[in-house]
Design an enzyme around this catalytic site. Structure first.
Site, short mmCIF file in Angstrom:
data_model
loop_
_atom_site.label_atom_id
_atom_site.label_comp_id
_atom_site.label_asym_id
_atom_site.label_seq_id
_atom_site.Cartn_x
_atom_site.Cartn_y
_atom_site.Cartn_z
N GLU A 113 9.26 27.68 15.79
CA GLU A 113 9.55 28.12 17.15
C GLU A 113 9.86 26.91 18.01
OE1 GLU A 113 5.94 29.97 18.38
OE2 GLU A 113 6.04 31.49 16.81
N LYS A 115 9.33 24.44 20.91
CA LYS A 115 8.15 24.05 21.68
C LYS A 115 8.59 23.95 23.13
CE LYS A 115 4.32 20.76 21.59
NZ LYS A 115 4.33 20.43 23.01
N ASP A 117 8.63 23.31 26.92
CA ASP A 117 7.98 22.30 27.75
C ASP A 117 7.65 22.91 29.11
OD1 ASP A 117 6.94 19.90 28.42
OD2 ASP A 117 8.84 18.84 28.61
N TYR A 218 4.11 33.37 22.58
CA TYR A 218 4.29 32.96 21.18
C TYR A 218 3.07 33.15 20.27
CZ TYR A 218 2.50 28.77 23.54
OH TYR A 218 1.78 27.91 24.32
N LYS A 322 7.98 16.58 17.16
CA LYS A 322 8.35 16.18 18.53
C LYS A 322 9.68 15.45 18.56
CE LYS A 322 5.65 15.45 21.71
NZ LYS A 322 5.57 16.02 23.04
N CYS A 415 -11.81 7.88 54.00
CA CYS A 415 -10.81 6.85 53.74
C CYS A 415 -11.45 5.67 53.00
CB CYS A 415 -10.20 6.37 55.05
SG CYS A 415 -9.10 4.97 54.83
N CYS A 418 -11.36 2.51 55.61
CA CYS A 418 -12.10 2.44 56.88
C CYS A 418 -13.22 3.47 56.97
CB CYS A 418 -11.15 2.59 58.07
SG CYS A 418 -10.47 4.25 58.19
N CYS A 431 -5.51 9.60 56.47
CA CYS A 431 -6.57 8.96 57.22
C CYS A 431 -6.17 9.04 58.68
CB CYS A 431 -6.73 7.50 56.79
SG CYS A 431 -7.75 6.57 57.96
N CYS A 436 -6.98 2.00 61.23
CA CYS A 436 -7.35 1.70 59.85
C CYS A 436 -6.55 0.46 59.40
CB CYS A 436 -7.02 2.91 58.97
SG CYS A 436 -7.24 2.61 57.21
S1 IVH Z 1 1.28 27.28 19.38
C1 IVH Z 1 -3.15 27.08 18.39
N1 IVH Z 1 3.80 27.64 20.02
O1 IVH Z 1 2.53 23.15 23.13
C2 IVH Z 1 -1.71 27.26 18.63
N2 IVH Z 1 2.51 26.15 21.35
O2 IVH Z 1 1.09 20.57 22.38
C3 IVH Z 1 -1.22 26.37 19.63
N3 IVH Z 1 3.75 25.19 23.23
O3 IVH Z 1 -0.66 23.80 24.34
C4 IVH Z 1 -0.01 26.62 20.32
N4 IVH Z 1 5.67 26.20 22.83
O4 IVH Z 1 1.22 24.97 25.50
C5 IVH Z 1 2.65 27.00 20.32
N5 IVH Z 1 6.04 28.09 20.47
C6 IVH Z 1 4.90 27.46 20.77
C7 IVH Z 1 4.80 26.59 21.87
C8 IVH Z 1 3.58 25.95 22.13
C9 IVH Z 1 5.03 25.37 23.63
C10 IVH Z 1 2.77 24.30 23.90
C11 IVH Z 1 1.42 24.93 24.12
C12 IVH Z 1 0.44 23.97 23.52
C13 IVH Z 1 1.22 22.72 23.40
C14 IVH Z 1 0.67 21.87 22.26
#
Ligand code: IVH
Length: 683
Positions: A113, A115, A117, A218, A322, A415, A418, A431, A436
């Site tokens: 899947e 990831k 952001d 997800y 990553k 602050c 001060c 402040c 100050c």
């Molecule tokens: S699975 C235990 N699937 O990435 C399973 N995470 O660095 C954990 N994230 O905290 C998550 N897309 O916020 C999963 N398709 C995806 C994701 C995903 C984004 C984020 C999620 C997690 C972080 C981990």
């Protein structure tokens, strides 16, 4: 309408609106026009206003958010909200896949899947109703942001079946929407993720409703779990969640053909094809309207997931691949605060020095408490710091929480310089003590600085000495203290003192359009000053007069002056301390009114307004060349004798001098006599 009729109609409208919302937000396939939608919505809202007990918690009208301020309470997670292990190369990933299959003792299928952001979110449904939406927090306890999450159109408030499920997903903001919204933000956000998580933490959910957030779900934690992850995804989709469709399924076993039939949109293949999927995603990444920072590879068989188990930090059945980014990982050693010239208190993270795209970063601004809360940042946390191009480095997110158990960092109540109690205004703390010491130093540095009064000989060290020795208590004292006194201080010789005296003397003739922004009123820079002068506020007295009346209305009539600027101007000019400062500066002979515009400018279009011109070389049509500068002034521009950082245009004639090179250095536009004549002719 009787109550009974109202109830029936409300139920009909709810169903219809729910379908519309789902089609629009989840399936991106609007069922009705916007106007028709509004009509249905308003009708239901009217019924609910008339019969408040008919307004159910999952009513489609509840998505607009309320203006009631609410805290963000903590909520314990019912499932451990873990993070992911990471890999950065195809080799690392392949060896993880091999190791995982070995540990499982059988052949495995993997779901890939994107990831996303964004901001991690867990949606808890009880008997089909959205009960709670909780941020990840530390994995055990997060913040309850239910009211805000209800404003997200893609989040079902009620599921079609009364199931109890925890759904994990990522809240995000489309890139295209981010660009248009961020342009209007008071404090621009570094990226869509920060704006998404920042707005999820807004106290007023009506503000959240104005940010068109979305979500991809997800993971699903059902009481009666399916056998595989891909079936869980099917179930979630069936319940009306918005699912990402860019999914890969890779297996050397028979399940591949079945999945291929059920999900024609997914990429399927053998385990050997998995890395290709990642490469094609890496290439496509820039074309997506949401940000992804990698690919998550997950074991499909849920029974195997359980047997593989977990570390305290991540499951052993999933790994993130990553994509590289201009980021560095470092640890926050301390968080310090700085008090600026306006009193604004800015937290700054001192981090372990880290090299990111060619620069060593050891200090990173954290902007304000809201930003820290959004990151849930504590001292000792390992963080990702980014530096995109030349921009100021930013803490992007927490990578690992500190082991000492330190909680999210909090600004002190008073602050740090001060000791005065801090006040909160918008996202920032201030402040309120104008005396100050850090504010005074900041105001002085700003006043004497390059873009402002430009007083030669007074730099940060001299300011330090002046303040330390009580020679100067604020900017106005610069014109009344005796520079000779500095001779008693080690390090100050006659030459330096003469330079300071001459610098101060010269600054007395700075024009009003330089003096006014030098006062350091927040938001009032050269541009606003220019607009005010053009609108007829050509001296300090006319401005003091509007401020004295306390009504921003006359200022709001000026094109280019917004509410915030008008209010700040009135508030700041009405302060007794500011009034005293201005009177002292008046006595010191500073220019507190703008010279008359040159004769004959009344009917000319102000095509050069906001520009500062300089001239070099000799000309055919303008002799002496100052005549050309008069044309500039008659059309609203400024003429400078020498090229400085403020010069925007240089008019170049035959045999130009050194000004040409200097102008090129400061990035001024070079204009020839012919081009100049064409500009004048056009006007
Ligand atoms: S699975 C235990 N699937 O990435 C399973 N995470 O660095 C954990 N994230 O905290 C998550 N897309 O916020 C999963 N398709 C995806 C994701 C995903 C984004 C984020 C999620 C997690 C972080 C981990």
């Amino acid at each position: 309408m009787t109550r009974k009729e109202a109830q029936k109609r409300a139920a009909e409208l709810s169903t219809e609106l729910r379908d519309c919302q789902r089609a629009y937000f989840v399936e991106s396939r609007p069922l009705v026009s916007d106007a028709e939608y509004d009509r249905l919505f308003d009708e239901l809202a009217a019924i609910e206003a008339r019969y408040p007990d008919l307004a159910l918690p999952d009513s489609p009208t509840r998505r607009v958010g309320s203006d009631l301020t609410q805290e963000l309470p903590e909520a314990a997670h019912e499932i451990p909200v873990l993070s992911l292990d990471k890999s950065y190369t195809a080799e690392e990933l392949s060896s993880w896949i091999a190791k995982t299959a070995r540990n499982a003792g059988r052949e495995l299928s993997f779901v890939c899947e994107e990831k996303i952001d964004g901001a991690s979110m867990v949606l808890y449904y009880e008997e089909g109703l959205l009960a709670r939406a909780v941020t990840r927090g530390n994995g055990l306890v997060g913040n309850d942001v239910t009211a805000n999450v209800k404003t997200i159109g893609a989040v079902p408030l009620r599921l079609p079946r009364p199931v109890t499920v925890a759904a994990r997903g990522e809240v995000f903001l489309a890139r295209s929407l981010f660009d248009s919204i961020n342009a209007k933000m008071e404090e621009p956000y570094a990226n869509p993720r920060n704006l998404a998580s920042g707005s999820l933490r807004r106290v007023k959910s009506s503000e959240v409703a104005s940010i068109p957030l979305s979500i991809f779900v997800y993971e699903g934690y059902f009481k009666d779990a399916a056998a595989t992850h891909h079936e869980t995804l099917e179930e979630l989709e069936d319940l009306g969640f918005r699912m990402n469709t860019r999914i890969g399924f890779f297996s050397d076993g028979p399940s591949r053909t079945k999945v291929k039939d059920r999900h024609p949109g997914w990429r399927t293949g053998s385990l050997g094809d998995l890395v290709d999927f990642i490469e094609s995603e890496r290439r496509e990444r820039k074309n997506l309207d949401y940000e992804i920072d990698g690919i998550v590879v997950k074991v499909d068989e849920l029974s195997v997931r359980e047997s593989l188990g977990y570390t305290g930090h991540h499951p052993r059945w999933a790994i993130a691949f990553k994509f590289e980014s201009p980021e560095g990982a470092t640890t926050v050693r301390a968080i310090e605060t700085q008090v600026g010239r306006t009193g604004r208190v800015t937290p700054v993270a001192r981090v372990e020095p880290v090299r990111i795209s060619g620069a060593t970063i050891s200090n990173v601004t954290l902007h304000n408490q809201e930003y820290i809360d959004m990151l849930e940042l504590a001292i000792g946390d390992k963080v990702a710091v980014s530096r995109r191009g030349d921009v100021i480095p930013a803490v992007e997110r927490v990578l690992e929480k500190n082991e000492a158990g330190a909680a999210t960092w909090q600004l002190p109540a008073t602050c740090p310089v001060c000791g005065t109690r801090l006040l909160k205004q918008g996202a920032h703390h201030f402040c309120p003590n104008e005396a100050c010491p850090d504010q005074v130093r900041g105001r002085l540095s700003f006043f004497v600085g390059r873009g402002q009064m430009d007083i030669e000989g007074i730099g940060p060290e001299t300011i330090e000495v002046l303040v330390e020795n009580g020679l100067v208590r604020d900017v106005e004292d610069l014109y009344s203290f005796d520079p000779e006194k500095l001779l008693e201080i080690p390090g100050f010789g006659g030459k330096k003192v003469t330079q300071i005296r001459e610098g101060i003397e010269k600054s007395r003739s700075q024009p009003f359009h330089v003096v006014f922004p030098s006062l350091g009123i927040p938001d009032i820079g050269q541009k606003v000053t220019e607009i005010l002068i053009e609108a007829g506020y050509r001296d300090i007295d006319s401005l003091l007069e509007v401020a004295g009346k306390g009504d921003p209305a006359p200022l709001l009539e000026i094109h280019g002056i917004g509410e915030r600027t008008a209010e700040t101007l009135i508030r700041e000019l009405a302060r007794p301390r500011m009034r005293r400062r201005i009177e002292k500066l008046r006595k010191a002979g500073l220019q507190l009114s703008e010279g008359e515009p040159p004769a004959g400018s009344a009917d000319l279009p102000r095509i050069f307004a906001g520009q500062t011109w300089c001239v070099t070389g000799s000309f055919e049509q303008f002799n002496p060349r100052e005549k050309a500068m008069e044309e500039v002034q008659r059309r609203g521009g400024r003429a400078g004798a020498s090229v400085t950082s403020k010069t925007t245009h240089l008019l170049v004639g035959a045999n130009p001098g050194s000004k040409l090179e200097k102008a090129q250095k400061v990035g001024a536009t070079i204009v020839t006599e012919r081009e100049f004549l064409a500009l004048l002719a056009k006007s």
